[in-house]
Design a protein around this motif. Structure first.
Motif, PDB file in Angstrom:
ATOM      1  N   ILE A 286     -14.077  24.803  -7.732  1.00 11.16           N
ATOM      2  CA  ILE A 286     -13.919  24.422  -9.135  1.00 11.16           C
ATOM      3  C   ILE A 286     -15.251  23.852  -9.605  1.00 11.16           C
ATOM      4  O   ILE A 286     -15.726  22.849  -9.070  1.00 11.16           O
ATOM      5  CB  ILE A 286     -12.794  23.385  -9.302  1.00 11.16           C
ATOM      6  N   THR A 287     -15.851  24.501 -10.593  1.00  9.98           N
ATOM      7  CA  THR A 287     -17.188  24.136 -11.052  1.00  9.98           C
ATOM      8  C   THR A 287     -17.143  23.633 -12.487  1.00  9.98           C
ATOM      9  O   THR A 287     -16.637  24.332 -13.371  1.00  9.98           O
ATOM     10  CB  THR A 287     -18.134  25.354 -10.987  1.00  9.98           C
ATOM     11  N   PRO A 288     -17.652  22.427 -12.748  1.00  7.97           N
ATOM     12  CA  PRO A 288     -17.714  21.939 -14.137  1.00  7.97           C
ATOM     13  C   PRO A 288     -18.541  22.890 -15.004  1.00  7.97           C
ATOM     14  O   PRO A 288     -19.572  23.401 -14.570  1.00  7.97           O
ATOM     15  CB  PRO A 288     -18.390  20.577 -13.997  1.00  7.97           C
ATOM     16  N   SER A 289     -18.082  23.128 -16.212  1.00  5.04           N
ATOM     17  CA  SER A 289     -18.777  24.078 -17.091  1.00  5.04           C
ATOM     18  C   SER A 289     -19.648  23.386 -18.132  1.00  5.04           C
ATOM     19  O   SER A 289     -20.124  24.026 -19.069  1.00  5.04           O
ATOM     20  CB  SER A 289     -17.746  24.964 -17.796  1.00  5.04           C
ATOM     21  N   THR A 290     -19.894  22.102 -17.930  1.00  4.86           N
ATOM     22  CA  THR A 290     -20.621  21.298 -18.921  1.00  4.86           C
ATOM     23  C   THR A 290     -21.935  21.931 -19.346  1.00  4.86           C
ATOM     24  O   THR A 290     -22.245  22.030 -20.533  1.00  4.86           O
ATOM     25  CB  THR A 290     -20.891  19.892 -18.357  1.00  4.86           C
ATOM     26  N   PHE A 291     -22.724  22.377 -18.387  1.00  2.00           N
ATOM     27  CA  PHE A 291     -24.037  22.935 -18.709  1.00  2.00           C
ATOM     28  C   PHE A 291     -24.055  24.463 -18.629  1.00  2.00           C
ATOM     29  O   PHE A 291     -25.118  25.075 -18.548  1.00  2.00           O
ATOM     30  CB  PHE A 291     -25.087  22.353 -17.766  1.00  2.00           C
ATOM     31  N   ILE A 292     -22.865  25.059 -18.650  1.00  5.09           N
ATOM     32  CA  ILE A 292     -22.784  26.524 -18.556  1.00  5.09           C
ATOM     33  C   ILE A 292     -22.182  27.110 -19.828  1.00  5.09           C
ATOM     34  O   ILE A 292     -22.827  27.884 -20.541  1.00  5.09           O
ATOM     35  CB  ILE A 292     -21.958  26.941 -17.327  1.00  5.09           C
ATOM     36  N   THR A 293     -20.941  26.736 -20.122  1.00  3.93           N
ATOM     37  CA  THR A 293     -20.285  27.261 -21.326  1.00  3.93           C
ATOM     38  C   THR A 293     -19.865  26.159 -22.288  1.00  3.93           C
ATOM     39  O   THR A 293     -19.404  26.449 -23.384  1.00  3.93           O
ATOM     40  CB  THR A 293     -19.027  28.062 -20.937  1.00  3.93           C
ATOM     41  N   HIS A 294     -19.983  24.894 -21.853  1.00  2.00           N
ATOM     42  CA  HIS A 294     -19.546  23.750 -22.661  1.00  2.00           C
ATOM     43  C   HIS A 294     -18.054  23.821 -22.991  1.00  2.00           C
ATOM     44  O   HIS A 294     -17.600  23.269 -23.986  1.00  2.00           O
ATOM     45  CB  HIS A 294     -20.359  23.647 -23.960  1.00  2.00           C
ATOM     46  N   SER A 295     -17.298  24.515 -22.155  1.00  2.00           N
ATOM     47  CA  SER A 295     -15.856  24.622 -22.360  1.00  2.00           C
ATOM     48  C   SER A 295     -15.169  23.372 -21.825  1.00  2.00           C
ATOM     49  O   SER A 295     -15.712  22.649 -20.986  1.00  2.00           O
ATOM     50  CB  SER A 295     -15.321  25.860 -21.629  1.00  2.00           C
ATOM     51  N   ASP A 296     -13.960  23.103 -22.316  1.00  5.94           N
ATOM     52  CA  ASP A 296     -13.186  21.995 -21.761  1.00  5.94           C
ATOM     53  C   ASP A 296     -12.404  22.449 -20.526  1.00  5.94           C
ATOM     54  O   ASP A 296     -11.608  21.702 -19.972  1.00  5.94           O
ATOM     55  CB  ASP A 296     -12.242  21.390 -22.802  1.00  5.94           C
TER      56      ASP A 296
END
Length: 199
Positions: free
Chosen positions: A77-87
């Motif tokens: 499970i990878t945070p998407s903060t700096f990838i797609t900015h999705s929640d």
């Protein structure tokens, strides 16, 4: 696979935990022979993928056929903060597909792999077996079955009387008969694999 907008268990798939009734949707998936890949790999760990207003849930899921449950390798499970900015977080399932994808190793030159890190696998040349060899194969199995103890072949009126241990023992015996007949009567070759290719 994807955003289900549902969770299977509010006590481990939600932060803060909340008791909820299990949606029928997941029962239907299991009826179809599918399993929750994340829970197959880890029965208790939280793996929330969606975050909003102080609540995190595991609504993004990947369900796979139970037939392939032994091929699951890793779930990330990878945070998407700096990838797609999705929640939503990004979920990835890794599976061992070495036995699922035909010819997936056809470009690997095994003779050039280090000899200290290999193992062998037997393959039967089924495409080029003459009818006489198939007849010998069938006859070999028949002769082995005829020579079995009558106790092993006893026909019971009610199959439910068999215990799981009995069934496992009978199946192991039948499997060994087939393998012996194949090794004896059918053309075969040993293929050497590098251990990095698990099969």
């Amino acid at each position: 696979m994807g955003d289900f907008n549902l969770i299977t268990n509010g006590l481990i798939d939600r932060t803060p935990p909340q008791h909820i009734s299990r949606p029928k949707f997941f029962n239907d998936l299991e009826t179809l022979g599918l399993i929750d890949s994340y829970r197959k790999l880890d029965e208790e760990a939280q793996g929330n993928t969606y975050h909003k207003e102080g609540v995190s849930t595991r609504i993004d899921q990947i369900w796979v056929s139970e037939t392939h449950s032994n091929k699951l390798v890793n779930f990330s499970i990878t945070p998407s903060t700096f990838i797609t900015h999705s929640d939503h977080n990004i979920i990835t399932l890794t599976m061992d597909t070495s036995d699922l994808i035909r010819n997936n190793r056809k470009n690997t030159v095994y003779d050039k792999l280090p000899t200290g890190n290999t193992h062998s696998r037997v393959m039967y040349d089924c495409d080029n077996i003459e009818m006489e060899r198939w007849d010998n194969f069938r006859l070999n199995i028949k002769n082995q079955l005829n020579s079995l103890d009558q106790d092993l072949l006893e026909d019971r009126a009610n199959f439910k009387e068999y215990s799981q241990e009995d069934i496992d023992r009978y199946w192991d015996k039948l499997n060994s008969i087939i393998v012996y007949a194949a090794d004896t009567e059918l053309p075969r070759k040993d293929i050497r694999y590098h251990k990095t290719f698990n099969s």
